[in-house]
Enzyme design. Structure first.
Site, PDB file in Angstrom:
ATOM      1  N   ASN A 145       0.868  -1.177   0.000  1.00 29.64           N
ATOM      2  CA  ASN A 145       0.000   0.000   0.000  1.00 29.64           C
ATOM      3  C   ASN A 145       0.904   1.226   0.000  1.00 29.64           C
ATOM      4  OD1 ASN A 145      -1.771   2.084   0.587  1.00 29.64           O
ATOM      5  ND2 ASN A 145      -2.124   1.450   2.713  1.00 29.64           N
ATOM      6  N   TRP A 146       0.960   1.897  -1.146  1.00 36.25           N
ATOM      7  CA  TRP A 146       1.889   3.027  -1.276  1.00 36.25           C
ATOM      8  C   TRP A 146       1.347   4.303  -0.657  1.00 36.25           C
ATOM      9  CZ3 TRP A 146       3.615   2.233  -7.088  1.00 36.25           C
ATOM     10  CH2 TRP A 146       4.523   1.179  -7.132  1.00 36.25           C
ATOM     11  N   LYS A 147       0.087   4.291  -0.250  1.00 42.14           N
ATOM     12  CA  LYS A 147      -0.523   5.493   0.336  1.00 42.14           C
ATOM     13  C   LYS A 147      -0.331   6.683  -0.620  1.00 42.14           C
ATOM     14  CE  LYS A 147       0.142   3.374   4.784  1.00 42.14           C
ATOM     15  NZ  LYS A 147       0.360   3.495   6.221  1.00 42.14           N
ATOM     16  N   HIS A 178      -9.208   1.373   5.539  1.00 38.55           N
ATOM     17  CA  HIS A 178      -7.870   1.549   6.120  1.00 38.55           C
ATOM     18  C   HIS A 178      -7.961   2.528   7.289  1.00 38.55           C
ATOM     19  CE1 HIS A 178      -3.708   2.807   6.594  1.00 38.55           C
ATOM     20  NE2 HIS A 178      -3.397   1.642   6.058  1.00 38.55           N
ATOM     21  N   GLU A 209      -6.223   4.947   8.153  1.00 41.10           N
ATOM     22  CA  GLU A 209      -6.061   6.369   7.819  1.00 41.10           C
ATOM     23  C   GLU A 209      -7.354   6.947   7.248  1.00 41.10           C
ATOM     24  OE1 GLU A 209      -2.493   5.742   5.548  1.00 41.10           O
ATOM     25  OE2 GLU A 209      -1.497   5.196   7.425  1.00 41.10           O
ATOM     26  N   GLU A 263      -4.719  -4.611  11.233  1.00 41.41           N
ATOM     27  CA  GLU A 263      -3.672  -3.608  11.364  1.00 41.41           C
ATOM     28  C   GLU A 263      -3.867  -2.838  12.660  1.00 41.41           C
ATOM     29  OE1 GLU A 263      -1.973  -2.532   7.273  1.00 41.41           O
ATOM     30  OE2 GLU A 263      -3.764  -1.343   7.509  1.00 41.41           O
ATOM     31  N   GLY A 279       3.219   2.517  10.601  1.00 40.40           N
ATOM     32  CA  GLY A 279       4.163   3.599  10.335  1.00 40.40           C
ATOM     33  C   GLY A 279       4.954   4.031  11.557  1.00 40.40           C
ATOM     34  N   SER A 310       4.114  -1.891  10.192  1.00 37.60           N
ATOM     35  CA  SER A 310       5.583  -1.958  10.267  1.00 37.60           C
ATOM     36  C   SER A 310       6.155  -3.320   9.892  1.00 37.60           C
ATOM     37  CB  SER A 310       6.058  -1.514  11.658  1.00 37.60           C
ATOM     38  OG  SER A 310       5.652  -0.182  11.912  1.00 37.60           O
ATOM     39  N   GLY A 321       3.035  -0.995   4.212  1.00 39.12           N
ATOM     40  CA  GLY A 321       3.048   0.418   3.831  1.00 39.12           C
ATOM     41  C   GLY A 321       4.465   0.869   3.533  1.00 39.12           C
ATOM     42  N   GLY A 322       5.115   1.470   4.519  1.00 38.99           N
ATOM     43  CA  GLY A 322       6.448   2.068   4.365  1.00 38.99           C
ATOM     44  C   GLY A 322       7.448   1.200   3.609  1.00 38.99           C
TER      45      GLY A 322
HETATM   46  P1  PGA Z   1       3.290   0.462   7.565  1.00 40.14           P
HETATM   47  O1  PGA Z   1       1.776   0.670   7.026  1.00 40.14           O
HETATM   48  O2  PGA Z   1       3.783  -0.823   6.972  1.00 40.14           O
HETATM   49  O3  PGA Z   1       4.027   1.674   7.074  1.00 40.14           O
HETATM   50  O4  PGA Z   1       3.207   0.389   9.047  1.00 40.14           O
HETATM   51  C1  PGA Z   1       0.900  -0.415   6.944  1.00 40.14           C
HETATM   52  C2  PGA Z   1      -0.439   0.046   6.420  1.00 40.14           C
HETATM   53  O5  PGA Z   1      -0.871   1.155   6.748  1.00 40.14           O
HETATM   54  O6  PGA Z   1      -1.094  -0.685   5.642  1.00 40.14           O
END
Ligand code: PGA
Length: 250
Positions: free
Chosen positions: A9-11, A94, A96, A166, A172, A212, A233-234
């Site tokens: 997930n590149w956000k 998600h 966010e 999650e 993050g 993470s 994500g990251g």
């Molecule tokens: P992260 O994000 O790997 O940067 O913690 C995961 C996500 O939000 O799907």
């Protein structure tokens, strides 16, 4: 046997040209992977990533979708638009989206139902905040996210749903749930599914862990009985890291 499913997930990162060169390099350098892989770029990068991934088994994902088919929804993107771009799977709910854009379970549920009705697969994200965990509300929140998120679905719909657990405090932040803690929540999600649907559906559900995930911790997470993949994500922003995560079992 559940097949692993690793999703990036590149956000809100990578321009269309950056996204396309990454996707081309990933597709070219990946080699054989036994499990499912997905890249979810931002909306404007979908066409470029779709063409970069042509001929590769990597699936194309979107990070969100409107709750309606079409009409007066300024700034939104419909399921038909996503399908037209070659999107296979949409990430919904998600944390966010929930925290920054105020999405509640009922809205997430209407998106889940619409996406499935339109022939898209869904990754439904669930998870508790640190405050909720510390207040002893972990199970209450997970139960609500899962049952409200899947409300109105019939058992046969579940084969097109992946659940991503999650914990919000691990996203993050560099903090990861221990594999044991994560596995316990994944097992709890299966228990909810067994109660609502059947043991068979509970056993078959792919449940990703997210928060993470990195090359250094992916293997121990994936070794847990109830963890079937990762939503990354990251670390998915770096080609080498995501490639290493995709090859966690090699
Ligand atoms: P992260 O994000 O790997 O940067 O913690 C995961 C996500 O939000 O799907």
């Amino acid at each position: 046997m559940r097949n692993y499913f690793i999703a990036g997930n590149w956000k809100m990162n990578k321009t269309p040209s950056e996204a396309a060169s990454y996707a081309r390099a990933l597709a070219a350098g990946l080699g054989t992977v036994k499990h499912r892989l997905l890249l979810a770029p931002a909306f404007p990068a979908l066409p470029a990533v779709a063409s970069a991934l042509e001929g590769s088994p990597i699936l194309l994902g979107a990070q969100n979708m409107a709750q309606a088919e079409s009409g007066a929804y300024t700034g939104e993107v419909s399921p038909d638009m996503l399908k037209d771009l070659g999107v296979d799977i949409v990430i919904l709910g998600h944390s966010e989206r929930r925290a920054i854009f105020g999405e509640k379970d009922a809205l997430v549920n209407s998106k889940v139902r619409l996406a499935l009705a339109k022939g898209l697969e869904v990754i439904l994200c669930v998870g508790e905040t640190l405050e909720e965990r510390e207040a002893g509300k972990l199970e209450e929140v997970i139960r609500r996210n899962v049952t409200e998120g899947l409300k109105g679905l019939v058992e046969s719909d579940l084969s097109r749903v992946t659940i991503a657990y999650e914990p919000v405090w691990a996203i993050g932040t560099g903090k990861t749930a221990t594999p044991e803690d994560a596995d316990e929540v994944h097992a709890f999600i299966r228990k909810i599914l067994a109660g609502t649907y059947s043991q068979n559906s509970a056993d078959a559900m792919i449940i990703q862990y997210g928060g993470s995930v990195k090359p250094g911790n992916v293997r121990e997470l994936m070794a847990m009985e109830n963890i079937d993949g990762a939503l990354v994500g990251g670390a998915s922003l770096k080609l080498d890291d995501f490639t290493a995560i995709a090859h966690f079992d090699n």
